[in-house]
Design a protein around this motif. Structure first.
Motif, PDB file in Angstrom:
ATOM      1  N   ALA A  23       0.824  -1.215   0.000  1.00 22.07           N
ATOM      2  CA  ALA A  23       0.000   0.000   0.000  1.00 22.07           C
ATOM      3  C   ALA A  23       0.852   1.256   0.000  1.00 22.07           C
ATOM      4  CB  ALA A  23      -0.932  -0.017   1.217  1.00 22.07           C
ATOM      5  N   ALA A  24       1.955   1.219   0.743  1.00 26.97           N
ATOM      6  CA  ALA A  24       2.834   2.385   0.786  1.00 26.97           C
ATOM      7  C   ALA A  24       3.457   2.656  -0.579  1.00 26.97           C
ATOM      8  CB  ALA A  24       3.927   2.180   1.834  1.00 26.97           C
ATOM      9  N   GLY A  25       3.918   1.603  -1.242  1.00 25.04           N
ATOM     10  CA  GLY A  25       4.488   1.783  -2.571  1.00 25.04           C
ATOM     11  C   GLY A  25       3.480   2.306  -3.568  1.00 25.04           C
ATOM     12  N   THR A  26       2.245   1.821  -3.461  1.00 24.97           N
ATOM     13  CA  THR A  26       1.186   2.305  -4.355  1.00 24.97           C
ATOM     14  C   THR A  26       0.942   3.791  -4.164  1.00 24.97           C
ATOM     15  OG1 THR A  26       0.138   0.123  -4.281  1.00 24.97           O
ATOM     16  CG2 THR A  26      -1.214   1.977  -5.008  1.00 24.97           C
ATOM     17  N   MET A  27       0.879   4.229  -2.913  1.00 25.54           N
ATOM     18  CA  MET A  27       0.592   5.633  -2.626  1.00 25.54           C
ATOM     19  C   MET A  27       1.765   6.532  -2.999  1.00 25.54           C
ATOM     20  SD  MET A  27      -0.069   7.575   0.971  1.00 25.54           S
ATOM     21  CE  MET A  27       1.698   7.600   1.200  1.00 25.54           C
ATOM     22  N   VAL A  28       2.980   6.093  -2.655  1.00 25.42           N
ATOM     23  CA  VAL A  28       4.153   6.934  -2.921  1.00 25.42           C
ATOM     24  C   VAL A  28       4.333   7.144  -4.417  1.00 25.42           C
ATOM     25  CG1 VAL A  28       6.668   7.025  -2.765  1.00 25.42           C
ATOM     26  CG2 VAL A  28       5.313   6.376  -0.771  1.00 25.42           C
ATOM     27  N   ALA A  29       4.182   6.079  -5.206  1.00 27.42           N
ATOM     28  CA  ALA A  29       4.346   6.222  -6.657  1.00 27.42           C
ATOM     29  C   ALA A  29       3.295   7.142  -7.237  1.00 27.42           C
ATOM     30  CB  ALA A  29       4.284   4.847  -7.314  1.00 27.42           C
ATOM     31  N   ALA A  30       2.066   7.055  -6.731  1.00 26.61           N
ATOM     32  CA  ALA A  30       1.001   7.924  -7.236  1.00 26.61           C
ATOM     33  C   ALA A  30       1.213   9.377  -6.821  1.00 26.61           C
ATOM     34  CB  ALA A  30      -0.354   7.424  -6.738  1.00 26.61           C
ATOM     35  N   ALA A  31       1.736   9.591  -5.610  1.00 29.46           N
ATOM     36  CA  ALA A  31       1.872  10.953  -5.097  1.00 29.46           C
ATOM     37  C   ALA A  31       3.153  11.641  -5.548  1.00 29.46           C
ATOM     38  CB  ALA A  31       1.811  10.931  -3.570  1.00 29.46           C
ATOM     39  N   ALA A  32       4.221  10.875  -5.781  1.00 30.90           N
ATOM     40  CA  ALA A  32       5.532  11.485  -6.021  1.00 30.90           C
ATOM     41  C   ALA A  32       5.892  11.624  -7.493  1.00 30.90           C
ATOM     42  CB  ALA A  32       6.626  10.667  -5.313  1.00 30.90           C
ATOM     43  N   THR A  33       5.203  10.946  -8.397  1.00 32.81           N
ATOM     44  CA  THR A  33       5.593  10.990  -9.803  1.00 32.81           C
ATOM     45  C   THR A  33       5.453  12.388 -10.389  1.00 32.81           C
ATOM     46  OG1 THR A  33       4.964   8.667 -10.099  1.00 32.81           O
ATOM     47  CG2 THR A  33       5.143  10.012 -12.077  1.00 32.81           C
ATOM     48  N   VAL A  34       4.342  13.062 -10.110  1.00 31.00           N
ATOM     49  CA  VAL A  34       4.145  14.411 -10.660  1.00 31.00           C
ATOM     50  C   VAL A  34       5.151  15.403 -10.074  1.00 31.00           C
ATOM     51  CG1 VAL A  34       2.533  16.345 -10.791  1.00 31.00           C
ATOM     52  CG2 VAL A  34       1.735  14.017 -11.236  1.00 31.00           C
ATOM     53  N   PRO A  35       5.414  15.431  -8.758  1.00 32.84           N
ATOM     54  CA  PRO A  35       6.467  16.329  -8.260  1.00 32.84           C
ATOM     55  C   PRO A  35       7.835  16.057  -8.871  1.00 32.84           C
ATOM     56  CG  PRO A  35       5.079  15.619  -6.446  1.00 32.84           C
ATOM     57  CD  PRO A  35       4.660  14.826  -7.634  1.00 32.84           C
ATOM     58  N   VAL A  36       8.160  14.788  -9.109  1.00 35.24           N
ATOM     59  CA  VAL A  36       9.441  14.476  -9.757  1.00 35.24           C
ATOM     60  C   VAL A  36       9.444  15.010 -11.183  1.00 35.24           C
ATOM     61  CG1 VAL A  36      10.903  12.599 -10.587  1.00 35.24           C
ATOM     62  CG2 VAL A  36       9.897  12.464  -8.300  1.00 35.24           C
ATOM     63  N   GLN A  37       8.323  14.873 -11.869  1.00 41.35           N
ATOM     64  CA  GLN A  37       8.229  15.407 -13.226  1.00 41.35           C
ATOM     65  C   GLN A  37       8.409  16.924 -13.242  1.00 41.35           C
ATOM     66  OE1 GLN A  37       4.330  15.260 -14.872  1.00 41.35           O
ATOM     67  NE2 GLN A  37       5.007  15.508 -16.997  1.00 41.35           N
ATOM     68  N   GLN A  38       7.789  17.608 -12.307  1.00 43.06           N
ATOM     69  CA  GLN A  38       7.928  19.060 -12.247  1.00 43.06           C
ATOM     70  C   GLN A  38       9.355  19.463 -11.913  1.00 43.06           C
ATOM     71  OE1 GLN A  38       4.964  20.041  -9.330  1.00 43.06           O
ATOM     72  NE2 GLN A  38       3.247  19.919 -10.783  1.00 43.06           N
ATOM     73  N   ALA A  39       9.999  18.714 -11.011  1.00 42.62           N
ATOM     74  CA  ALA A  39      11.393  19.013 -10.676  1.00 42.62           C
ATOM     75  C   ALA A  39      12.333  18.772 -11.843  1.00 42.62           C
ATOM     76  CB  ALA A  39      11.825  18.167  -9.478  1.00 42.62           C
ATOM     77  N   ALA A  40      11.939  17.877 -12.750  1.00 41.56           N
ATOM     78  CA  ALA A  40      12.760  17.576 -13.927  1.00 41.56           C
ATOM     79  C   ALA A  40      12.378  18.430 -15.120  1.00 41.56           C
ATOM     80  CB  ALA A  40      12.629  16.096 -14.277  1.00 41.56           C
ATOM     81  N   GLY A  41      11.670  19.515 -14.884  1.00 42.98           N
ATOM     82  CA  GLY A  41      11.300  20.408 -15.973  1.00 42.98           C
ATOM     83  C   GLY A  41      10.194  19.882 -16.851  1.00 42.98           C
ATOM     84  N   GLY A  42       9.309  19.098 -16.291  1.00 38.05           N
ATOM     85  CA  GLY A  42       8.181  18.555 -17.052  1.00 38.05           C
ATOM     86  C   GLY A  42       8.517  17.321 -17.844  1.00 38.05           C
ATOM     87  N   ASN A  43       9.652  16.700 -17.590  1.00 38.09           N
ATOM     88  CA  ASN A  43      10.080  15.509 -18.337  1.00 38.09           C
ATOM     89  C   ASN A  43       9.491  14.260 -17.677  1.00 38.09           C
ATOM     90  OD1 ASN A  43      11.458  13.402 -19.606  1.00 38.09           O
ATOM     91  ND2 ASN A  43      13.354  14.597 -19.784  1.00 38.09           N
ATOM     92  N   TRP A  44       8.514  13.651 -18.349  1.00 41.67           N
ATOM     93  CA  TRP A  44       7.892  12.461 -17.773  1.00 41.67           C
ATOM     94  C   TRP A  44       8.810  11.248 -17.846  1.00 41.67           C
ATOM     95  CZ3 TRP A  44       7.452   8.314 -20.956  1.00 41.67           C
ATOM     96  CH2 TRP A  44       7.405   8.538 -22.334  1.00 41.67           C
TER      97      TRP A  44
END
Length: 460
Positions: A137-158
């Motif tokens: 459950a933790a992995g499911t939530m973290v991946a869902a919550a952290a992917t967009v912030p990582v994308q924004q930190a990488a300049g919008g690079n998915w």
């Protein structure tokens, strides 16, 4: 060694859903960046459940060839390699192929980990199932919550946002590499219930029905809850926050349910309690009022998932039986769940509202109660597949004392038959029954030899 295995299970569980939930949050950018059609985007959303069903069914055969530790290590490698490759490609077909590889690793892990828990922690299966389901459950939530912030930190690079999860999977391989060096895999594996035996087992089908119905409800809610909230006046940010809370509640629920399932009262009270929570939550969502509160109620009802995982170990006596039941229950269950989001969407499109599609959820809930009530009874898979259980008992490392009840039954039946035979011979000696001269016993003898007893029926 036990701590190393427990840590390996926890790290692996953290990664089993990252390949699924990380894509969902950036699906629009991925589909537009790769030029995916609507049909291919729909295929990508149903690929997880189809992969879990297909590769989960193949896992027991691979486990017998490779051993559970080596197979799980290979699954982690597939998970990491698939996520790394798909973060580098620039077209749709290679992305789909790499996603399939990653999901195959997740499917294998789904089946192998319950068997490893039963094998290494037979007396602490409830505690280790808590660790497993909580990490999942933790992995499911973290991946869902952290992917967009990582994308924004990488300049919008998915590409970067999806590639970071491959590094987490690589870390999960470390404990299994150490175990591969320090503990050689067993060459002999206990006999497992055959596929035809599982197909005839009511318990196996009940577990599959319970797992499938709860998965169907979960995938429908993950996919359609945000749109339901938006249709009732929630903004995109508010809907995303409710969904984050919805997924995050899976962590405390997963921590509590396995311990509750091991109580003397059994699992049936939990089956009923979660069904009541689901029914109340669905009815509340249809009202259109206080949707965040009803969403929380449905999220708590999602404790059916850790309960289904706990049943895999509690309804079997051996690690081999757990692996077989896990493969069958999850494969058939995910096939059932795969039709849920598509059917729900079609019903919503046809009706233009939410009442008709929610009828599908209430129907799935009825199936969940019926199958869960049977699966929660105090019985094991080996009891319903006696021939396979006998083979497991006679295999190296098997336990014959698991079938003491059948041994006592055979002993009693044998004594009754011998008593009846003695009575028949006594009546024959008293002259109450005519006997052939060739088989007549000499006077003064109390019984006949074993050879005479064997020849007597054949001469009649």
């Amino acid at each position: 060694m036990a701590w190393l295995i427990a840590g390996g299970i926890a790290l692996t569980a953290l990664n089993l859903r990252t390949a699924v939930t990380s894509v969902g949050t950036v699906l629009d950018q991925v589909s537009s960046g790769l030029g995916m059609s609507g049909a291919m985007t729909g295929l990508l959303t149903t690929l997880p459940v189809m992969s879990f069903a297909l590769f989960g069914a193949l896992t027991p055969a691979m486990s017998r060839r490779m051993g559970e530790h080596r197979l799980l290590l290979a699954a982690i490698v597939l998970l990491a390699a698939g996520q790394a490759v798909r973060s580098l490609v620039g077209s749709a077909v290679p992305f789909m192929a790499a996603s399939t590889v990653a999901l195959a690793g997740g499917a294998v892990g789904n089946v192998v980990i319950p068997a490893l828990i039963k094998r290494h922690f037979p007396r602490r299966a409830g505690a280790m199932t808590t660790v497993y389901s909580t990490a999942l459950a933790a992995g499911t939530m973290v991946a869902a919550a952290a992917t967009v912030p990582v994308q924004q930190a990488a300049g919008g690079n998915w590409h970067v946002a999806l590639g970071v999860w491959a590094a987490l999977a690589a870390v999960a391989a470390i404990p299994w590499l150490a175990l591969r060096r320090g503990e050689p895999e067993r060459r002999s594996t206990p006999a497992r219930p055959r596929t035809d035996g599982l197909l005839r087992s009511r318990l196996a089908w009940a577990v599959a029905g319970y797992f499938g119905s709860q998965s169907l409800i979960a995938y429908v809610m993950f996919g359609w809850l945000p749109l339901l909230l938006r249709d009732n006046g929630y903004t995109a940010g508010q809907a995303g926050l409710v969904l984050a809370v919805f997924t995050g509640l899976g962590i405390p629920v997963s921590m509590a349910v396995p311990a509750l399932a091991t109580r003397p009262s059994g699992q049936r009270p939990l089956v009923v309690a979660f069904a009541v929570l689901y029914a109340a939550g669905f009815a509340g969502l249809l009202t259109g009022q206080a949707l965040w509160a009803w969403s929380i109620l449905v999220a708590v009802g999602g404790g059916t998932f850790p309960l289904a995982l706990a049943m895999l170990a509690m309804r079997t006596r051996t690690a081999a039986g757990t692996a077989a039941l896990s493969a069958f229950g999850q494969s058939a269950g995910y096939l059932i769940a795969g039709a849920g989001p598509i059917t729900f969407g079609l019903l919503h499109q046809v009706s233009g509202g939410w009442v008709l599609p929610f009828g599908l959820l209430f129907a799935a809930l009825a199936v969940q109660v019926a199958t869960g009530w049977y699966a929660a009874a105090d019985r094991t898979l080996e009891d319903e597949t006696p021939k396979d259980a006998d083979a497991a008992a006679s295999a190296p490392g098997g336990r014959r004392d698991d079938h003491v009840s059948r041994g006592v039954r055979d002993l009693v039946v044998g004594r009754v038959r011998r008593s009846a035979e003695k009575a028949r011979r006594a009546r024959s000696g008293d002259g109450t029954t005519a006997a052939r001269p060739r088989l007549a016993r000499p006077a003064g003898r109390r019984g006949a030899s074993r050879g005479d007893e064997r020849r007597r029926p054949a001469s009649r």
